[in-house]
Design an enzyme around this catalytic site. Sequence first.
Site, PDB file in Angstrom:
ATOM      1  CE1 TYR A  33      12.132   5.031  33.323  1.00 23.77           C
ATOM      2  CE2 TYR A  33      14.613   5.446  34.334  1.00 23.77           C
ATOM      3  CZ  TYR A  33      13.712   5.212  33.256  1.00 23.77           C
ATOM      4  OH  TYR A  33      13.949   5.553  32.008  1.00 23.77           O
ATOM      5  NE  ARG A  52      10.837  13.032  33.061  1.00 23.90           N
ATOM      6  CZ  ARG A  52      12.265  13.414  32.389  1.00 23.90           C
ATOM      7  NH1 ARG A  52      12.055  13.107  30.764  1.00 23.90           N
ATOM      8  NH2 ARG A  52      13.068  12.418  33.203  1.00 23.90           N
ATOM      9  NE  ARG A 101       0.363 -10.870  38.856  1.00 25.37           N
ATOM     10  CZ  ARG A 101      -0.961 -11.677  37.843  1.00 25.37           C
ATOM     11  NH1 ARG A 101      -1.964 -12.376  38.548  1.00 25.37           N
ATOM     12  NH2 ARG A 101       0.023 -11.016  36.459  1.00 25.37           N
ATOM     13  CE  LYS A 151      13.030   8.618  33.411  1.00 27.64           C
ATOM     14  NZ  LYS A 151      13.468   8.683  31.909  1.00 27.64           N
ATOM     15  CD  GLU A 183      10.535   8.841  23.332  1.00 26.70           C
ATOM     16  OE1 GLU A 183      11.461   9.691  23.816  1.00 26.70           O
ATOM     17  OE2 GLU A 183       9.804   7.922  23.641  1.00 26.70           O
ATOM     18  CG  LEU A 207      10.925  10.817  28.794  1.00 26.20           C
ATOM     19  CD1 LEU A 207       8.946  10.485  29.755  1.00 26.20           C
ATOM     20  CD2 LEU A 207      11.674  10.283  29.422  1.00 26.20           C
TER      21      LEU A 207
END
Length: 287
Positions: A33, A52, A101, A151, A183, A207
């Site tokens: 995302y 990114r 799945r 991310k 972070e 990140l």
Amino acid sequence: MSRTVYVNGDYLPEDEAKVSIFDRSFLMADGVYEVTSVLEGKLIDFDGHLARLERSLAELDMQKPEAFDDLLDIHRELVRRNDLVDGMIYLQVSRGSAGDRDFVFPDPEEVKPTLVLFTQSKPGLADSPAAKTGIKIISIEDIRWGRRDIKTVQLLYPSMGKMMAKKAGCDDAWMVKDGFVTEGTSNNAYIVKNGKIITRHLSNDILHGITRAAVLRFAREAQMEVEERSFTLDEAKEADEGFVTSASAFVLPVVEIDGTTLGDGKPGPVARRLREIYLDESLKSAI
Ligand code: PLP
């Protein structure tokens, strides 16, 4: 008022937008995302977020969605359709749904990625009260996976970290690995000592914040001293100031760590100046 959201090529009212229950982001957290801020109806640091996203997709061997080259137009169209002035645009790409799945990735020739975008309105986003008071943080162990540079939507632990902070009467948490701060739960972490800005160097441990890159560039342009290296929690508690950066919080001063007050307990001059520079400069280049 119902939002207009974007799902796989369509703009729809939010309650009509649908994604399969077999979508791999839902079953496997197999999705990435980006969050881009909108100020005065314009996109902040859009190119950085797009770059990114491209990198996150490549690192996970995930196909680019067909609409990848139209993402700027889609962002702008969502701003327009939702009359968004200040807020954020959330974008998510997942590996899609194979209709069942399975741990094994589906054949990318047969299963296309899922692309979803929606807006979040936050009037006065750049004037948050927390920027005036500073935030209080706790430290927690960093037990996330080893590819924090990607991310992904695996946000359970950061979410738990925010809850632990809330329970402790604080605003956020800094994560610590082997004694060193990695972070924040949803931001990059910095300390300031004798005027020098110290923040962890880039690696798979954190990140690679788009706001971080811009803020460090502006700091260097303003002749501020920057050191990209790991720092310990003890060093942080003895710092003159602290702050965090992220796309939606910009630069936010930190005034307390685990009950220890930093400096005089008020937002420090370096954090305040960087916030001002970042907001000014990124608005100038907003698109
Ligand atoms: N670190 C983590 C773990 C994050 O989740 C985020 C943003 O969500 C950041 C850092 C800041 O990144 P950016 O400045 O690109 O928003």
